[in-house]
Design a protein around this motif. Structure first.
Motif, PDB file in Angstrom:
ATOM      1  N   VAL A  41       0.834  -1.200   0.000  1.00  0.00           N
ATOM      2  CA  VAL A  41       0.000   0.000   0.000  1.00  0.00           C
ATOM      3  C   VAL A  41       0.869   1.250   0.000  1.00  0.00           C
ATOM      4  O   VAL A  41       1.833   1.356   0.754  1.00  0.00           O
ATOM      5  N   GLY A  42       0.535   2.195  -0.876  1.00  0.00           N
ATOM      6  CA  GLY A  42       1.216   3.478  -0.934  1.00  0.00           C
ATOM      7  C   GLY A  42       2.526   3.482  -1.702  1.00  0.00           C
ATOM      8  O   GLY A  42       3.163   4.518  -1.823  1.00  0.00           O
ATOM      9  N   VAL A  43       2.945   2.352  -2.255  1.00  0.00           N
ATOM     10  CA  VAL A  43       4.227   2.276  -2.961  1.00  0.00           C
ATOM     11  C   VAL A  43       4.096   2.762  -4.401  1.00  0.00           C
ATOM     12  O   VAL A  43       4.987   3.414  -4.935  1.00  0.00           O
ATOM     13  N   VAL A  44       2.967   2.477  -5.050  1.00  0.00           N
ATOM     14  CA  VAL A  44       2.783   2.826  -6.449  1.00  0.00           C
ATOM     15  C   VAL A  44       1.724   3.926  -6.548  1.00  0.00           C
ATOM     16  O   VAL A  44       0.581   3.732  -6.133  1.00  0.00           O
ATOM     17  N   VAL A  45       2.123   5.099  -7.069  1.00  0.00           N
ATOM     18  CA  VAL A  45       1.203   6.230  -7.184  1.00  0.00           C
ATOM     19  C   VAL A  45       1.380   6.918  -8.537  1.00  0.00           C
ATOM     20  O   VAL A  45       2.416   6.813  -9.176  1.00  0.00           O
ATOM     21  N   ALA A  46       0.332   7.619  -8.932  1.00  0.00           N
ATOM     22  CA  ALA A  46       0.394   8.488 -10.107  1.00  0.00           C
ATOM     23  C   ALA A  46       0.125   9.904  -9.607  1.00  0.00           C
ATOM     24  O   ALA A  46      -0.842  10.135  -8.883  1.00  0.00           O
ATOM     25  N   THR A  47       0.989  10.838  -9.951  1.00  0.00           N
ATOM     26  CA  THR A  47       0.859  12.201  -9.444  1.00  0.00           C
ATOM     27  C   THR A  47       0.229  13.156 -10.442  1.00  0.00           C
ATOM     28  O   THR A  47      -0.028  14.301 -10.114  1.00  0.00           O
ATOM     29  N   LYS A  48       0.007  12.691 -11.670  1.00  0.00           N
ATOM     30  CA  LYS A  48      -0.635  13.532 -12.673  1.00  0.00           C
ATOM     31  C   LYS A  48      -1.296  12.639 -13.709  1.00  0.00           C
ATOM     32  O   LYS A  48      -1.044  11.438 -13.779  1.00  0.00           O
ATOM     33  N   VAL A  49      -2.175  13.211 -14.484  1.00  0.00           N
ATOM     34  CA  VAL A  49      -2.841  12.506 -15.567  1.00  0.00           C
ATOM     35  C   VAL A  49      -2.523  13.256 -16.840  1.00  0.00           C
ATOM     36  O   VAL A  49      -2.633  14.480 -16.855  1.00  0.00           O
ATOM     37  N   PRO A  50      -2.078  12.618 -17.920  1.00  0.00           N
ATOM     38  CA  PRO A  50      -2.027  11.174 -18.133  1.00  0.00           C
ATOM     39  C   PRO A  50      -0.859  10.511 -17.402  1.00  0.00           C
ATOM     40  O   PRO A  50       0.107  11.166 -17.042  1.00  0.00           O
ATOM     41  N   PHE A  51      -0.980   9.187 -17.207  1.00  0.00           N
ATOM     42  CA  PHE A  51       0.088   8.425 -16.565  1.00  0.00           C
ATOM     43  C   PHE A  51       0.104   6.998 -17.094  1.00  0.00           C
ATOM     44  O   PHE A  51      -0.882   6.497 -17.635  1.00  0.00           O
ATOM     45  N   LYS A  52       1.237   6.344 -16.925  1.00  0.00           N
ATOM     46  CA  LYS A  52       1.406   4.919 -17.211  1.00  0.00           C
ATOM     47  C   LYS A  52       2.462   4.416 -16.239  1.00  0.00           C
ATOM     48  O   LYS A  52       3.600   4.854 -16.271  1.00  0.00           O
ATOM     49  N   VAL A  53       2.062   3.529 -15.326  1.00  0.00           N
ATOM     50  CA  VAL A  53       2.940   3.048 -14.264  1.00  0.00           C
ATOM     51  C   VAL A  53       2.917   1.521 -14.262  1.00  0.00           C
ATOM     52  O   VAL A  53       1.852   0.911 -14.328  1.00  0.00           O
ATOM     53  N   SER A  54       4.095   0.906 -14.176  1.00  0.00           N
ATOM     54  CA  SER A  54       4.203  -0.558 -14.148  1.00  0.00           C
ATOM     55  C   SER A  54       4.771  -1.032 -12.822  1.00  0.00           C
ATOM     56  O   SER A  54       5.525  -0.319 -12.161  1.00  0.00           O
TER      57      SER A  54
END
Length: 191
Positions: A33-46
């Motif tokens: 929990v809390g390790v993977v975040v997106a701070t803006k849109v658009p985003f792509k996170v793996s």
């Protein structure tokens, strides 16, 4: 002291509260929990899960709000359509995608939890552990996004290799359920 200087309490609160952080928390099976975040849109996170034994992808869910202006384009600054998608793929092949759409960022802000359940995809190791890759993506436009976007399912790490031995007496054995006939069959699997 605060009666004489009431502004001092307000200054202390402003100083210690710091700037407001906004992000979309990205979650999934096996993801801390809390390790993977997106701070803006658009985003792509793996995020990768090595040494997996079993992974089940059941769907996605999302809900959130924005702390600032909802966007800088579209009608009334709502940023146009807002799409969230998640892709799960593995080293043994196979890929599955789930997608949730919102009319605009304001719809994302105000909607209750949206859940999309898919025909579940089950990925399982055979002779050696597999790697599972999860990817969260957001298309659209959102200023200071705040909320969550989760991949739903299950994750199991590779179990330890069995040690020791199991011995049976020589001869035939019948397996029966208590009080029932005819004899049953036992199947031993590692799952």
């Amino acid at each position: 002291m605060t009666k004489k200087y009431p502004w001092l309490a307000l200054a202390a609160v402003a100083l210690f509260s710091g700037p407001a952080m906004a992000d979309i928390q990205l979650g999934g099976p096996g993801v801390p929990v809390g390790v993977v975040v997106a701070t803006k849109v658009p985003f792509k996170v793996s995020y990768d899960l090595p040494n997996s034994y079993r992974f089940v992808f059941r769907g996605i869910e999302a809900r959130g709000d924005t702390l600032g202006a909802p966007g800088n384009s579209g009608t009334n600054g709502n940023g146009g359509q807002f799409h969230l998608s998640a892709t799960v793929s593995t080293s043994v092949g196979g890929e599955k995608v789930g997608k949730i759409e919102f009319r605009d960022v304001q719809d994302f802000n105000l909607s209750p939890l949206k859940t999309l359940l898919i025909t579940q995809a089950v990925y399982k190791a055979t002779t050696s552990p597999i790697s599972v890759s999860m990817e969260w993506a957001g298309q659209g436009n959102a200023h200071k996004p705040n909320g969550f976007f989760n991949i739903l399912g299950e994750h199991q790490v590779a179990p330890p290799v069995p040690v020791g031995k199991l011995e049976f007496a020589v001869g035939d054995m019948l397996l029966t359920a208590a009080g029932t006939q005819p004899p049953g069959t036992a199947t031993i699997t590692r799952d």
